[in-house]
Design an enzyme around this catalytic site. Structure first.
Site, mmCIF file in Angstrom:
data_model
loop_
_atom_site.group_PDB
_atom_site.id
_atom_site.type_symbol
_atom_site.label_atom_id
_atom_site.label_comp_id
_atom_site.label_asym_id
_atom_site.label_seq_id
_atom_site.Cartn_x
_atom_site.Cartn_y
_atom_site.Cartn_z
ATOM 1 N N ARG A 101 0.903 -0.764 -0.015
ATOM 2 C CA ARG A 101 0.025 0.097 -0.585
ATOM 3 C C ARG A 101 0.672 1.898 -0.022
ATOM 4 N NH1 ARG A 101 -4.823 -1.725 3.708
ATOM 5 N NH2 ARG A 101 -6.257 -2.643 2.543
ATOM 6 N N LYS A 119 -20.128 -17.956 3.776
ATOM 7 C CA LYS A 119 -21.160 -17.828 3.444
ATOM 8 C C LYS A 119 -21.856 -17.003 2.624
ATOM 9 C CE LYS A 119 -21.344 -17.862 8.595
ATOM 10 N NZ LYS A 119 -21.729 -17.152 9.499
ATOM 11 N N GLY A 122 -9.275 -10.576 0.077
ATOM 12 C CA GLY A 122 -8.199 -10.630 0.426
ATOM 13 C C GLY A 122 -7.845 -11.763 0.499
ATOM 14 N N GLY A 168 -13.630 -4.773 0.479
ATOM 15 C CA GLY A 168 -14.950 -4.035 1.817
ATOM 16 C C GLY A 168 -15.645 -2.822 0.523
#
Length: 403
Positions: A47, A204, A357, A380
């Protein structure tokens, strides 16, 4: 499906081309939230490296540059030494060949001369940052002539240093990292070259249901993997033994399958799987037909026949969106599905965009970084775009560009 306003924001490169940065105070919101060990040493600096081009562009254009970021999860109003951006400034300084001073208590004023760079201490320590306090945002905006948002990883959050400052700064624009994300996402989802294939995997369905529902209206194929695939197998009437699944979401899985079918598209259900009796890297791996799963089996990967079929479909794709490995790729015996799919994406002539990730870990493991069209830096934020949401960062930058 609403997606990113691709061209309706001001870009830093536009302002530089017009010579608008010379002598100006430029405030860059970067994403320098890097992993650290227990002693505060940076363990991975991607980053930091990714943020440098934006900073260098502003310096080269003669601006007085301030850069800030969050790091970790500090408590607002309670700065601790572990929250400091000092290690980040030191590493960035090494990479850029300069000393980068770190300024604390900067909200009420910062001294920085044209051609110079300062790092403003962890912005999450400021009281009101996370709730996008207007007074805080106005003070930040007063520090600069130009605000540059270059932190895609925070683009889904409306905070003072990402949204409020963009609202009140004289000029607000997208940095090169943010602009590249917008362009890649737009290319993949707004006007994709077809067939458009999406791979959505994970443990999930519940965490990715809205993504699945949104993609079902847009993609030509929706490949599901991991625990999500188990739920879809149940929905297709197959037994999954004691595998991870969400039986209470079968109706939603069936609705996604039906929505795809109605458009002449499909959700390919695995025809063979790799099972084990225990969740362990040492467990014995057994390949079996999807119709032969025993009551005490755990499905830990797709089988070789399914993997080959999916790979063939990926090779014919025009655009590929990838979020999530299709099996427990961390265990050598259960990595084949993810490995085959990764290789197919690398070999495909399709434009591919990948994020999340675990996906990035798989890309690194199989060494295909240079074969993926675009690797998204925001977990996200990437998922929210796939859901069809317009991210707050894009929304406010587009608003400011229209004014």
């Amino acid at each position: 499906m609403s997606t990113t306003p691709a061209l309706s924001v001001i870009r830093l490169s536009d302002l530089i081309a017009k010579g608008q940065l010379k002598g100006k105070r430029v405030f860059i919101r970067a994403d320098l939230n890097v992993p650290q060990d227990d002693n505060g040493n940076i363990t991975e600096d991607t980053r930091i490296r990714a943020s440098i081009p934006c900073i260098q562009m502003a310096l080269d254009a003669g601006a007085a540059v301030m850069v800030t970021s969050h790091l970790g999860r500090p408590k607002e109003g309670d700065f601790q030494p572990a929250d400091s951006l000092d290690p980040v400034a030191e590493r960035m300084g090494e990479l850029m060949g300069m000393d980068i001073p770190v300024v604390s208590d900067w909200v009420d004023g910062v001294e920085v001369a044209p051609g110079h760079l300062v790092m403003l201490e962890n912005c999450r320590v400021n009281v009101g940052e996370k709730k996008n306090n207007a007074d805080l945002a106005k003070k930040m905006a007063a520090l600069c002539d130009i605000f540059v948002h270059d932190a895609f990883g925070t683009a889904h959050r409306a905070e003072a240093s990402t949204y409020g400052i963009a609202q009140f700064a004289p000029i607000a624009c997208a940095g090169p990292l943010l602009a590249a994300e917008m362009d890649a996402i737009s290319k993949a989802l707004t006007a994709p070259k077809r067939p458009l294939v999406a791979i959505v995997a994970g443990s999930k369905v519940s965490t990715k249901l809205t993504i699945l529902e949104s993609l079902a209206n847009n993609v030509d194929q929706l490949i599901v993997g991991g625990g999500i695939a188990n739920t879809f197998m149940l929905a297709a009437g197959l037994k999954i033994g004691k595998s991870l699944a969400e039986p209470d979401l079968l109706d939603q899985a069936k609705a996604v399958i039906a929505a795809m079918k109605a458009r002449g598209a499909e959700v390919p259900i695995p025809t063979d799987v790799v099972t084990a009796k225990t969740f362990s890297p040492d467990a014995e791996a057994t390949v079996k037909a999807a119709t032969d799963v025993a009551d005490d089996d755990l499905i830990l990967d797709i089988g070789p026949v399914t993997a080959k079929k999916l790979a063939e479909q990926l090779l014919k794709a025009g655009t590929i969106v990838w979020n999530g490995p299709v099996g427990v790729f961390e265990f050598a015996k259960f990595e084949n599905g993810t490995k085959v799919i990764a290789q197919a994406i690398a070999d495909s002539s399709a434009f591919s965009i990948a994020g999340g990730g675990d996906t990035l870990a798989a890309i690194a493991k199989y060494g295909i970084e240079d074969k993926v069209g675009y690797i998204s830096t925001g977990g996200g934020a990437f998922l929210e775009v796939l859901e069809g949401k317009t991210l707050p960062a894009f929304e406010i930058l587009a608003k400011r560009a229209a004014n």
